[in-house]
Scaffold this motif. Structure first.
Motif, mmCIF file in Angstrom:
data_model
loop_
_atom_site.group_PDB
_atom_site.id
_atom_site.type_symbol
_atom_site.label_atom_id
_atom_site.label_comp_id
_atom_site.label_asym_id
_atom_site.label_seq_id
_atom_site.Cartn_x
_atom_site.Cartn_y
_atom_site.Cartn_z
ATOM 1 N N GLY A 60 0.631 -1.027 0.046
ATOM 2 C CA GLY A 60 -0.152 -0.022 0.527
ATOM 3 C C GLY A 60 1.072 1.879 -0.065
ATOM 4 O O GLY A 60 0.299 2.227 0.125
ATOM 5 N N PRO A 67 -3.423 -3.823 -0.351
ATOM 6 C CA PRO A 67 -4.157 -3.094 0.495
ATOM 7 C C PRO A 67 -3.113 -3.006 1.803
ATOM 8 O O PRO A 67 -1.944 -4.015 2.391
ATOM 9 C CB PRO A 67 -5.339 -4.013 1.816
ATOM 10 C CG PRO A 67 -4.750 -5.247 1.229
ATOM 11 C CD PRO A 67 -3.975 -5.615 -0.050
ATOM 12 N N ARG A 70 -2.333 -3.988 9.044
ATOM 13 C CA ARG A 70 -2.804 -2.545 9.818
ATOM 14 C C ARG A 70 -1.862 -3.707 10.964
ATOM 15 O O ARG A 70 -2.518 -3.248 12.086
ATOM 16 C CB ARG A 70 -4.298 -3.314 9.629
ATOM 17 C CG ARG A 70 -5.045 -2.639 9.370
ATOM 18 C CD ARG A 70 -6.356 -2.695 8.832
ATOM 19 N NE ARG A 70 -7.190 -2.559 8.009
ATOM 20 C CZ ARG A 70 -7.350 -1.223 7.575
ATOM 21 N NH1 ARG A 70 -6.995 0.244 8.352
ATOM 22 N NH2 ARG A 70 -8.411 -0.566 6.353
ATOM 23 N N SER A 180 -0.120 9.940 -0.046
ATOM 24 C CA SER A 180 -1.776 10.483 0.336
ATOM 25 C C SER A 180 -2.505 9.811 -0.852
ATOM 26 O O SER A 180 -3.582 9.315 -1.029
ATOM 27 C CB SER A 180 -1.512 11.796 0.710
ATOM 28 O OG SER A 180 -1.693 11.254 2.661
ATOM 29 N N ASN A 183 -2.332 6.385 -2.129
ATOM 30 C CA ASN A 183 -3.506 5.309 -1.022
ATOM 31 C C ASN A 183 -4.320 6.442 -0.492
ATOM 32 O O ASN A 183 -4.123 6.499 0.571
ATOM 33 C CB ASN A 183 -2.088 4.191 -0.242
ATOM 34 C CG ASN A 183 -3.264 3.075 -0.318
ATOM 35 O OD1 ASN A 183 -4.322 3.776 0.368
ATOM 36 N ND2 ASN A 183 -2.747 2.256 0.548
ATOM 37 N N GLU A 185 -7.158 6.079 1.487
ATOM 38 C CA GLU A 185 -7.443 4.602 2.143
ATOM 39 C C GLU A 185 -6.746 5.159 3.258
ATOM 40 O O GLU A 185 -6.444 3.764 5.333
ATOM 41 C CB GLU A 185 -8.279 3.348 1.896
ATOM 42 C CG GLU A 185 -7.641 2.974 0.710
ATOM 43 C CD GLU A 185 -9.549 3.337 1.171
ATOM 44 O OE1 GLU A 185 -9.813 2.738 2.078
ATOM 45 O OE2 GLU A 185 -10.144 3.650 0.071
ATOM 46 N N ARG A 186 -6.485 6.739 4.108
ATOM 47 C CA ARG A 186 -5.756 6.874 5.100
ATOM 48 C C ARG A 186 -4.584 6.526 5.593
ATOM 49 O O ARG A 186 -4.747 5.615 6.788
ATOM 50 C CB ARG A 186 -7.298 7.151 6.090
ATOM 51 C CG ARG A 186 -8.081 7.841 6.287
ATOM 52 C CD ARG A 186 -7.156 9.229 6.287
ATOM 53 N NE ARG A 186 -8.859 9.996 5.985
ATOM 54 C CZ ARG A 186 -9.142 10.982 4.664
ATOM 55 N NH1 ARG A 186 -8.274 10.599 4.001
ATOM 56 N NH2 ARG A 186 -9.710 11.532 4.332
ATOM 57 N N LEU A 187 -4.159 6.530 4.980
ATOM 58 C CA LEU A 187 -2.490 5.103 4.973
ATOM 59 C C LEU A 187 -1.590 5.805 6.736
ATOM 60 O O LEU A 187 -1.606 4.763 7.107
ATOM 61 C CB LEU A 187 -1.350 5.270 4.292
ATOM 62 C CG LEU A 187 -0.633 4.487 3.705
ATOM 63 C CD1 LEU A 187 -0.936 3.574 3.709
ATOM 64 C CD2 LEU A 187 0.616 5.296 3.051
ATOM 65 N N THR A 190 -3.953 4.041 9.410
ATOM 66 C CA THR A 190 -3.731 2.587 9.354
ATOM 67 C C THR A 190 -1.686 2.229 9.817
ATOM 68 O O THR A 190 -1.581 1.718 11.320
ATOM 69 C CB THR A 190 -3.060 1.831 7.463
ATOM 70 O OG1 THR A 190 -4.622 2.712 8.059
ATOM 71 C CG2 THR A 190 -3.136 0.865 7.841
#
Length: 266
Positions: A60, A67, A70, A180, A183, A185-187, A190
């Motif tokens: 990611g 993805p 996490r 940003s 990706n 998706e609020r990298l 995460t």
């Protein structure tokens, strides 16, 4: 170099040289909202001086797809899969900030595959303030600014900087903004959440038997020296090197960091 890792392309910068798994391998692991380029100077030098280099883009991040993972534990498993895909049996791991936790956890999970362990800007626990976590979730641009202010020891590098006229802080900001865009998706959130939640650092550190190195920025406000004490105490045989820099020490003091790494790997 692109590798197929856990079903997705994973990018590894090889320092401008074709990767040779027969050479002593050094794996560089970046921190939150970064990519392999934070290691550009150190990785390129080592690749041209007898090492096989893999400076990874974590999932990611940068050119690696899939993805973002996490947890630090999942990232450590992914890192071992990178070694498998590259045909590497054993490697030295060099991690910065979040990357230092990934390297530490990987050494715990597969100690026979880690020849040396170098941790830069390391801390445990690596707790993230509520304000920064909230900003990373709700206002990523503000989080980028906050981290850059606290990661650098000065607004402008001294004339002795290897890149005169180059804005170290500006470059770091642009890199995070690029992550940003790649990706959305609020990298940052995460990555920060993974650091904040990691709980196995003390046990992993106590299990380290390979040669270990801590490189600490004397003016690091993100992971100050006192935050490293649990790790340095648990790895009593680890060598500690201090450099006159903030958290972004690879850019602020690239030669000092390289000198410490080459001496350690030698």
């Amino acid at each position: 170099m692109l590798l197929d890792v856990q079903g997705a392309p994973a990018y590894c910068y090889t320092g401008g040289k074709p990767f040779d798994a027969a050479l002593p391998t050094v794996v560089f692991i970046h921190g939150a909202q970064n990519d392999h380029s934070v290691w550009a100077l150190q990785s390129r030098y080592l690749a041209h001086h007898g090492h096989g280099v893999l400076a990874v883009d974590l999932p990611g991040h940068g050119r690696s797809r899939g993805p973002a993972r996490r947890s630090v534990e999942d990232l450590a498993e992914w890192l071992m899969a990178v070694l498998d895909a590259a045909g590497v049996r054993q490697a030295a791991l060099v991690g910065h900030s979040m990357g230092s936790l990934i390297a530490l956890e990987a050494s715990h999970r597969a100690s026979d595959r880690v020849a040396r362990l170098a941790m830069l800007g390391a801390a445990f626990p690596m707790k993230v303030s509520d304000a920064l976590l909230s900003a990373a979730l709700d206002d990523e641009e503000a989080a980028i600014d906050m981290v850059n202010i606290f990661s650098h020891s000065t607004m402008a590098q001294k004339p002795s900087c290897p890149g005169p006229g180059f804005s170290v802080m500006g470059g770091a900001r642009r890199l995070m903004q690029r992550m940003s865009r790649l990706n959305p998706e609020r990298l940052f959130h995460t990555d920060f959440s993974a650091c904040d939640a990691y709980a196995n650092g003390e046990a992993a550190a106590q299990a380290v038997r390979c040669p270990a190195l801590f490189i600490i920025g004397s003016r690091d406000m993100m992971t100050p020296s006192k935050a490293t004490r649990l790790l340095t105490g648990a790895i009593a045989h680890g060598k500690v090197v201090r450099v006159d820099a903030g958290h972004s020490m690879m850019q602020e003091q690239p030669d000092a960091v390289l000198d410490a790494l080459t001496a350690f790997l030698r």
